[in-house]
Design a protein around this motif. Structure first.
Motif, short mmCIF file in Angstrom:
data_model
loop_
_atom_site.label_atom_id
_atom_site.label_comp_id
_atom_site.label_asym_id
_atom_site.label_seq_id
_atom_site.Cartn_x
_atom_site.Cartn_y
_atom_site.Cartn_z
N ASP A 157 6.73 -5.76 2.10
CA ASP A 157 6.07 -5.18 3.43
C ASP A 157 4.54 -6.12 3.88
O ASP A 157 4.06 -5.79 4.95
N ILE A 158 4.45 -7.26 3.12
CA ILE A 158 3.35 -7.90 3.40
C ILE A 158 3.63 -9.21 3.88
O ILE A 158 4.74 -9.97 3.42
N HIS A 162 -1.03 -13.01 4.94
CA HIS A 162 -1.41 -12.09 5.59
C HIS A 162 -2.79 -12.42 6.16
O HIS A 162 -3.06 -12.11 7.42
N LYS A 176 -7.30 -13.04 10.03
CA LYS A 176 -5.88 -12.52 10.15
C LYS A 176 -4.93 -13.92 10.14
O LYS A 176 -5.43 -15.04 10.31
N ASP A 182 3.21 -6.65 13.42
CA ASP A 182 1.98 -5.91 13.57
C ASP A 182 1.70 -5.66 11.91
O ASP A 182 2.27 -4.60 11.57
N TYR A 183 0.96 -6.71 11.28
CA TYR A 183 0.44 -6.36 9.99
C TYR A 183 -1.07 -6.20 10.29
O TYR A 183 -1.90 -7.23 10.16
N GLY A 206 -1.85 -3.51 4.04
CA GLY A 206 -0.73 -2.68 3.87
C GLY A 206 -1.22 -1.44 3.05
O GLY A 206 -2.04 -0.76 3.49
#
Length: 292
Positions: A157-158, A162, A176, A182-183, A206
């Motif tokens: 999920d990362i 990141h 960022k 969209d993280y 996350g």
């Protein structure tokens, strides 16, 4: 206490002792056991100890991890003292002192407490990383799921990169990473694209939370270590109970059972063939008898 005896391709032996119950192995200097050869991935595999059980996990390494010549890739397996782990050009042998691994780990954890940061760092406050510290060194510190990341987060999920902490000689700037999805990057409960870092700032990436600790400031990893250990142990226990983690001994028993089944099956097949041949011969004999 768990001992890892490492043998290289020149038959040289080195002994490493570990009190902890999570041991990471790979080429990166951030591992507990560093193996420098190029055929070892930055984060190659890890050992987790729970209830006197030893669980090995391959970290999706490039050349994979082998236990007694059984290949692992991105999976977990219960192993035992006496098994041989092969990583690239290295053979790693497991040994254990007489005392319980769990007791040794508990004693080691109880001696830890408040610390003074010798350099700027990120303190992980939850998840399986809880209590782990990551030094902020050089001009750029990368945070993400790529194996080369300075703050490595093993999560689908990362994104690989990141975010980054960039030092311009005066301030530490958190920015960022360059990605389309969209993280969000959240600092002190506020979504940001970039921000100057200050001691005590809390970064959320996350589901993972980190605290920025400046050099010379006090921090305490112990509470987060306890939570991480209990969370990890509970998950391992569920996985073991649910048969999601197999034992290498179970694998050997399964192989023997399969071989026995095949042998029995092939034996049964031979019997059927013999009976069929006898039936054909009997039919030929009957036909020959009536013709005469």
């Amino acid at each position: 206490m768990l001992k890892l005896i490492v043998e290289n391709d020149r038959n040289e032996l080195n002994v490493f002792e570990f009190n902890g119950n999570l041991i990471t192995v790979g080429r990166s200097e951030k591992n507990d056991l560093v193996l420098n050869e190029r055929n070892v991935s930055r984060y190659h595999f890890q050992l987790e100890i729970i209830d006197d059980r030893i669980i090995i996990s391959d970290c999706r390494s490039f050349n994979h991890t082998f236990v007694d010549e059984r290949e692992l890739f991105g999976e977990k397996l219960e192993i035992f003292v006496g098994n041989v782990i092969t990583v690239g050009d290295y053979n790693i042998y497991l040994e254990e002192d007489d005392e319980s691994l769990l007791k040794t780990v508990q004693m080691a954890v109880e001696t830890e407490g408040h610390k003074i940061a010798s350099e700027n760092l990120l303190l992980a406050k939850n998840g399986y990383l809880g209590g782990k510290v990551f030094p902020i060194t050089g001009r750029e510190t990368v945070i993400g799921s790529h194996a080369s990341a300075d703050v490595y987060i093993s999560s689908n999920d990362i994104p690989p990169i990141h975010s980054k902490i960039v030092f311009d000689g005066n301030i530490y700037l958190l920015v960022k990473g360059d990605y389309n999805a969209d993280y969000p990057l959240v600092v002190n409960d506020t979504r940001v694209d970039s921000v100057d870092m200050r001691n005590g700032d809390e970064i959320r990436i996350g589901d993972y939370i980190f605290e920025f600790v400046e050099k010379g400031e006090e921090y305490d990893p112990l509470p987060y270590q306890h939570v991480a250990e209990e969370t990890r142990k509970e998950k391992l226990r569920k996985d073991i109970k649910g048969k999601k983690i197999k034992s290498i001994n179970d694998e050997e028993r399964d192989e023997k059972t399969e071989i026995t089944r095949i042998e029995k099956g092939s034996g049964g097949g031979k019997t059927v063939l013999i009976l069929a041949a006898l039936a054909v011969l009997a039919a030929v004999f009957v036909i020959f008898f009536f013709v005469l």
